[in-house]
Design an enzyme around this catalytic site. Structure first.
Site, mmCIF file in Angstrom:
data_model
loop_
_atom_site.group_PDB
_atom_site.id
_atom_site.type_symbol
_atom_site.label_atom_id
_atom_site.label_comp_id
_atom_site.label_asym_id
_atom_site.label_seq_id
_atom_site.Cartn_x
_atom_site.Cartn_y
_atom_site.Cartn_z
ATOM 1 N N GLU A 1 3.535 4.438 9.741
ATOM 2 C CA GLU A 1 2.641 5.019 8.733
ATOM 3 C C GLU A 1 3.036 6.460 8.455
ATOM 4 O OE1 GLU A 1 1.093 3.051 6.610
ATOM 5 O OE2 GLU A 1 -0.099 2.190 8.238
ATOM 6 N N HIS A 2 3.079 6.796 7.178
ATOM 7 C CA HIS A 2 3.473 8.143 6.726
ATOM 8 C C HIS A 2 4.908 8.487 7.159
ATOM 9 C CE1 HIS A 2 -0.393 9.291 4.974
ATOM 10 N NE2 HIS A 2 -0.923 8.572 5.951
ATOM 11 N N THR A 3 5.717 7.468 7.305
ATOM 12 C CA THR A 3 7.128 7.699 7.624
ATOM 13 C C THR A 3 8.009 7.516 6.387
ATOM 14 O OG1 THR A 3 7.172 5.408 8.341
ATOM 15 C CG2 THR A 3 7.066 7.073 10.078
ATOM 16 N N GLY B 1 -6.248 0.165 1.023
ATOM 17 C CA GLY B 1 -4.964 0.388 1.690
ATOM 18 C C GLY B 1 -4.113 -0.859 1.797
ATOM 19 N N LEU B 2 -4.335 -1.853 0.913
ATOM 20 C CA LEU B 2 -3.518 -3.073 0.946
ATOM 21 C C LEU B 2 -2.607 -3.154 -0.292
ATOM 22 C CD1 LEU B 2 -5.994 -5.723 2.411
ATOM 23 C CD2 LEU B 2 -4.344 -4.287 3.600
ATOM 24 N N SER B 3 -2.393 -2.011 -0.929
ATOM 25 C CA SER B 3 -1.404 -1.891 -2.009
ATOM 26 C C SER B 3 -1.697 -2.743 -3.233
ATOM 27 C CB SER B 3 -0.007 -2.237 -1.494
ATOM 28 O OG SER B 3 0.393 -1.289 -0.575
ATOM 29 N N SER B 4 -2.944 -2.716 -3.686
ATOM 30 C CA SER B 4 -3.251 -3.474 -4.902
ATOM 31 C C SER B 4 -2.480 -2.888 -6.089
ATOM 32 C CB SER B 4 -4.751 -3.459 -5.191
ATOM 33 O OG SER B 4 -5.214 -2.134 -5.317
ATOM 34 N N GLU C 1 3.903 4.646 -9.963
ATOM 35 C CA GLU C 1 2.836 5.188 -9.105
ATOM 36 C C GLU C 1 2.890 6.722 -9.082
ATOM 37 O OE1 GLU C 1 1.081 2.726 -7.085
ATOM 38 O OE2 GLU C 1 -0.333 4.305 -6.540
ATOM 39 N N ASP D 1 5.299 0.442 -0.128
ATOM 40 C CA ASP D 1 4.387 -0.557 -0.701
ATOM 41 C C ASP D 1 5.092 -1.428 -1.737
ATOM 42 O OD1 ASP D 1 2.675 0.956 0.773
ATOM 43 O OD2 ASP D 1 1.653 1.862 -0.936
#
Ligand code: GLA
Length: 377
Positions: free
Chosen positions: A48-50, A135-138, A171, A183
């Site tokens: 995460e955040h990488t 946070g599931l990339s809709s 995005e 994502d």
């Protein structure tokens, strides 16, 4: 409809079976689409955040999908219809539509045009069961599905990686989040059976099976991700500052923890999260043991909470309940944080019971969560 007409329609459908997406399109636009495509949301297991630090990530696709259908409409305007919009939105490529949701679609169309595609005015229908804002990339699922559908309709020469790159640009340019590429790569290239180990610097990737007998559980904390965009961009800037202090182009390049430990407190903690999280992804990708994989997820949550500071009290409470539950190997917040969902690796056989028990305990603690994956039938 008369009996005879109904029978004729049933016969026609049997001969040319139509997808649900095509039938939804037909209901709105009174004609069949020329192209259809779909793309899934994703849940990130580790890393995460990488991604915006050129690091490693390990997402897996979720069963929920966004479906897009299109046809040339022969008018001067695009017409977009989606459940997320109160009414149909009409626009041209010269001006962004006001509606936030429509601007993602518009952004993808504009980027495809910049790639050299000639895009005629279209009727577009969007339907999705990817949960939004957790946070599931809709948004990645929407962007990838729109670009895939355009590729299909106009026979564009875009491969799946290029689609992910264009979706990421949509995005960044149109939603204002300086996101990494996880994502969109996950939505474009991952499947639900195996996780996708991705090096976000080289875009090298390989599928990674989950430890035998385990499965992925995703619960929504019920807390909206209110600070997500501003907090996210701030974290990204903090990482860039830490990299500058360390004299590297990105935090991925740091090979030892010692120089990080010598930084001032804030850049030290941000860089330490990224450094240790990259190491956890690579370890997890080599794990065949669910308990060891789960321990890495637990350590990731602690690092996101303490060093990266993107957790909330509700996420901490839900993760804590999950981590204590028999049948759970490990749990953490997933996605950008600041609210949204948690992911856990569970014994396959225990997963439904874990969801019921943990949601009940979370309710007794005064919060309202919900089950997102496995999705209800
Ligand atoms: C969001 C971004 C991704 C990634 C995650 C955090 O989902 O879109 O690029 O940075 O947050 O890991």
């Amino acid at each position: 409809m008369s009996h005879v007409a109904m029978e004729a329609e049933v016969a026609a459908r049997a001969e040319h079976p139509r997808s649900t997406g095509a039938r939804d399109f037909e209901q709105v636009f009174h004609g069949w689409p020329e192209a259809e495509a779909q793309a899934p949301g994703r849940v990130n297991l580790l890393g995460e955040h990488t991604d915006y630090n050129d690091g490693f990530v390990l997402p897996v696709a979720i069963p929920q999908q966004t479906r897009v259908a299109m046809r040339r409409n022969g008018t001067a305007q695009f017409r977009l219809h989606a459940a997320e919009l109160d009414s149909a939105v009409h626009f041209t490529l010269h001006a962004a539509p006001q509606e936030h949701f429509a601007s993602y679609v518009w952004g993808c169309l504009c980027l495809a045009r910049e790639e050299g595609a000639e895009i005629p005015p279209l009727d577009i229908h969007v339907a999705s069961d990817v949960p939004m804002g957790v946070g599931l990339s809709s948004s990645a699922a929407l962007e990838v599905a729109v670009l895939r559908c355009l590729r299909e309709l106009l026979a564009l020469e875009l491969d799946d990686v290029r689609i992910a790159q264009l979706a990421q640009q949509a995005e960044i340019q149109f939603a204002g989040v300086r996101c990494g590429i996880m994502d969109q790569m996950a939505s474009s290239l991952a499947d639900t059976a195996r996780a996708l180990l991705l090096d976000t610097r080289s875009l090298e990737r390989r599928p990674v099976p989950l430890p035998a007998g385990s499965a992925v559980l995703v619960l929504d904390s019920g807390v909206a991700r209110s600070l997500a965009a501003s907090g996210y961009n701030q974290r990204r800037a903090e990482c860039e500052e830490a990299a500058r202090l360390l004299g590297v182009a990105s935090l991925r390049e740091v090979e030892h923890l010692e120089p990080i430990e010598a930084l001032p407190d804030l850049p030290r903690r941000r860089a330490r999260h990224v450094f240790t999280e990259n190491a956890r992804v690579l370890k997890a990708a080599a794990c065949t043991d669910a308990a060891a994989f789960g321990a890495l997820m637990n350590a990731s949550h602690a690092s996101l909470r303490d060093d990266y500071e993107v957790s909330t009290p509700e996420l901490d409470s839900l993760v804590d309940l999950l981590q204590r539950q028999p049948g759970v190997h490990g749990a953490r917040l997933t996605g950008a944080g600041f609210g949204g969902a948690c992911v856990a690796l569970c014994d396959e056989d225990a997963i439904q019971q874990v969801a019921l028990d943990v949601l009940e305990q979370y309710r007794r603690a005064g919060h309202q969560g919900r089950l997102l994956v496995p999705s209800s039938p």
